[in-house]
Scaffold this motif. Sequence first.
Motif, PDB file in Angstrom:
ATOM      1  N   ASP A 251      66.062  25.345  11.930  1.00  0.00           N
ATOM      2  CA  ASP A 251      67.471  25.021  12.140  1.00  0.00           C
ATOM      3  C   ASP A 251      67.683  23.936  13.189  1.00  0.00           C
ATOM      4  O   ASP A 251      68.784  23.416  13.338  1.00  0.00           O
ATOM      5  N   SER A 253      67.763  24.064  16.426  1.00  0.00           N
ATOM      6  CA  SER A 253      68.358  24.420  17.709  1.00  0.00           C
ATOM      7  C   SER A 253      67.284  24.551  18.780  1.00  0.00           C
ATOM      8  O   SER A 253      66.174  24.992  18.520  1.00  0.00           O
ATOM      9  N   GLU A 264      75.782  28.767  21.844  1.00  0.00           N
ATOM     10  CA  GLU A 264      76.170  29.088  20.476  1.00  0.00           C
ATOM     11  C   GLU A 264      75.061  28.850  19.460  1.00  0.00           C
ATOM     12  O   GLU A 264      74.862  29.653  18.554  1.00  0.00           O
ATOM     13  N   ALA A 265      74.329  27.753  19.580  1.00  0.00           N
ATOM     14  CA  ALA A 265      73.312  27.445  18.569  1.00  0.00           C
ATOM     15  C   ALA A 265      72.229  28.511  18.536  1.00  0.00           C
ATOM     16  O   ALA A 265      71.843  28.992  17.464  1.00  0.00           O
ATOM     17  N   ASP A 268      73.771  31.869  17.322  1.00  0.00           N
ATOM     18  CA  ASP A 268      74.020  31.808  15.881  1.00  0.00           C
ATOM     19  C   ASP A 268      72.719  31.922  15.091  1.00  0.00           C
ATOM     20  O   ASP A 268      72.666  32.584  14.048  1.00  0.00           O
ATOM     21  N   SER A 269      71.667  31.272  15.595  1.00  0.00           N
ATOM     22  CA  SER A 269      70.385  31.297  14.893  1.00  0.00           C
ATOM     23  C   SER A 269      69.825  32.713  14.828  1.00  0.00           C
ATOM     24  O   SER A 269      69.352  33.163  13.779  1.00  0.00           O
ATOM     25  N   THR A 271      71.557  35.483  15.061  1.00  0.00           N
ATOM     26  CA  THR A 271      72.459  36.253  14.198  1.00  0.00           C
ATOM     27  C   THR A 271      72.128  36.023  12.733  1.00  0.00           C
ATOM     28  O   THR A 271      72.055  36.971  11.936  1.00  0.00           O
ATOM     29  N   GLU A 272      71.913  34.770  12.353  1.00  0.00           N
ATOM     30  CA  GLU A 272      71.587  34.462  10.959  1.00  0.00           C
ATOM     31  C   GLU A 272      70.251  35.068  10.558  1.00  0.00           C
ATOM     32  O   GLU A 272      70.099  35.560   9.428  1.00  0.00           O
ATOM     33  N   ARG A 317      79.806  38.851  17.091  1.00  0.00           N
ATOM     34  CA  ARG A 317      79.225  38.220  15.919  1.00  0.00           C
ATOM     35  C   ARG A 317      79.278  39.153  14.700  1.00  0.00           C
ATOM     36  O   ARG A 317      78.348  39.221  13.908  1.00  0.00           O
ATOM     37  N   HIS A 320      80.789  38.215   9.929  1.00  0.00           N
ATOM     38  CA  HIS A 320      80.136  37.864   8.663  1.00  0.00           C
ATOM     39  C   HIS A 320      80.662  38.758   7.546  1.00  0.00           C
ATOM     40  O   HIS A 320      80.885  39.961   7.751  1.00  0.00           O
ATOM     41  N   ARG A 569      65.189  30.412  11.110  1.00  0.00           N
ATOM     42  CA  ARG A 569      66.009  30.858  12.225  1.00  0.00           C
ATOM     43  C   ARG A 569      65.143  31.503  13.301  1.00  0.00           C
ATOM     44  O   ARG A 569      63.983  31.809  13.085  1.00  0.00           O
ATOM     45  N   HIS A 596      72.838  36.785  25.112  1.00  0.00           N
ATOM     46  CA  HIS A 596      74.276  36.567  25.108  1.00  0.00           C
ATOM     47  C   HIS A 596      74.857  36.779  26.506  1.00  0.00           C
ATOM     48  O   HIS A 596      75.655  35.971  27.001  1.00  0.00           O
TER      49      HIS A 596
END
Length: 619
Positions: A251, A253, A264-265, A268-269, A271-272, A317, A320, A569, A596
């Motif tokens: 990704d 990041s 965030e990057a 988010d990674s 989380t994905e 998060r 989704h 990710r 986080h």
Amino acid sequence: VEKDTGRRVVLREARPHAGLDDRGADAVARLDNEEAMLERLAGLDCVPRLHGRTRHWEHHFLVQELIPGETLQEAIGRRHPLFRDGRDDGSDIGTDGGSDASELDTYTRWACDVLDRIERAVAQLHDRGVVFGDLQPGNVMVRPDGSVCLVDFETAHADGDGGTPALGTPGFTARWARSGRSVDTYGLAALTLALFCPLTPLLRFDPDKLAQLTAWSEARFPVPPGFGARLRQRLSPPPDHVPRDNTDAPDGSLWPEEPGADAEAALDSMTEAILLSATPERDDRLFPGDVRQFDNQGAALAFGAAGVLYALHVTGRSGHPAFAEHVDWLVRAARRTRWPRPGLYDGLCGVAYVLDRLGRGDEARETLARLDGVDLDGCGAGLFGGLAGIGATRLRFGDLSAAEALGERLARIVEDGGRLPGPADAVGLMHGWSGPALLFTRLHETTGDDRWRRLAQLALARDLGRCGAPGEGRLQVRDGQRWLPTLDRGGAGIGLVLDAYLRHHDDVHYARVRDRVRAGLGTELLLSPGLLDGQAGLLHAATRLAGPGSAAAVHLRSLGLHCVRFRGRRAFALDGLLKLSMDLATGTAGVLLAVHGALTGGPGAPLPLLEAAPVDAPA
């Protein structure tokens, strides 16, 4: 001890049809091979002497020389300066971690000397026409005089016979180096890296890790010139090698290495990665994690779905589209578990707590109602699966009488000076006295009864009695020759309960103790990235207990070493580094929770029930 000679020996046991390898060879066949190799190598000081072979019923035994000393794995664990907070002057944690240059230099000289001895030992085997086949720290003995001896020759084979070891240790073998002396060449290089950065099993998950781990080793240790270049050459796959799992481009990041960095990057990674790993079509588990999830814990907080959903929710998060479906999976899983555990981290209480946090109050109370049919006499006392966690959950749901009854059971033990039910060495947040101390603290917050405060103080004293000072101004749990800083059994978890206690009680002595625990959170490198037993737990505690010399930056950088890619990710492997994990206790969800908090400012989201009990808890 042999009766006839009085000498101490090692017995290598094998049984027919047991331990079949990839070729179908059983343990006896491998014992035959080991006997042949030891006979061929007789007389070498780097090989155990073979004293004989015997058989009892169907059990076969090789009788070998007992090599004095410790395995190289044990020696690394005892000596490696970054496995402990090595600041001897009581100074704040610097940007490079805790150990000073003299410790790093001393360790590097020792490591290079050991490597030289191992290389000479392997060369002696090759001169006899033998390939060792499984070079890894557990198969090297370091004698008290510093000499080395190779042990476990079941995968050794004659050079040139076309043999390929059917077994191998992950992180010390490669698919492109499985014949002839290339097996040992690769193993030596991997062992060299492991002496400085013992995360070599991660190479099997992510080809980018080799450059990162070697560069880190060069930056942190005064290794010889060309160290990293030589390792990258020996450990890199050949140009024509095709990676096994070459799917999903990275990704892109960057891993954040400082608190306050753009979060965030990376968040988010992770989380994905968690959401991409979900398997809602399965009934036994929703997310991959620790194998203990298959022991009626697939829905639980520590290793199951509840913990993952909790981490996603409290880090903001949960938007989704699949999240609501995953919550439905959790509800169904809680209902169909035939023999549920009662506890907070391993059973019904944790599921009920998470469902309540997710706004599913009816299902939460339905889950908690199943506790009424569960006998609590067999569970322990701690927060993980025992009375403390169950009592704290009851209190959150407004059942003060049930919480007080469980508190009284624990109070009788602490007031009588008794031992907690469970393992004799239980200590810390999850299984020791800090769990009951948290329950007592919550009961005092709710009732105002000062007796609960005194009990919390006394329970904390029981755990603090297991602590010591690894250096000036610092405090960690003492476990034999080891110091434990972790969240589950170490100083980090005790520090969080001390902090919860001090939020409502002006105790100057315990405030100083908490500060010393916080100062002991600087251990730069742990072998696990996990929240309960590893680096993420230290990051979480350092963030929650933020103060002068906070170690958050140290742990963020170390988590970057642990980070690998899952479908492009960012994800993490559980303790042992052999399997990717998404769960709260050992894997990516726990890292997400800790990172986080470190990156977004403030104390971050707490561990379940480490937050104060709500004053308006529903009846």
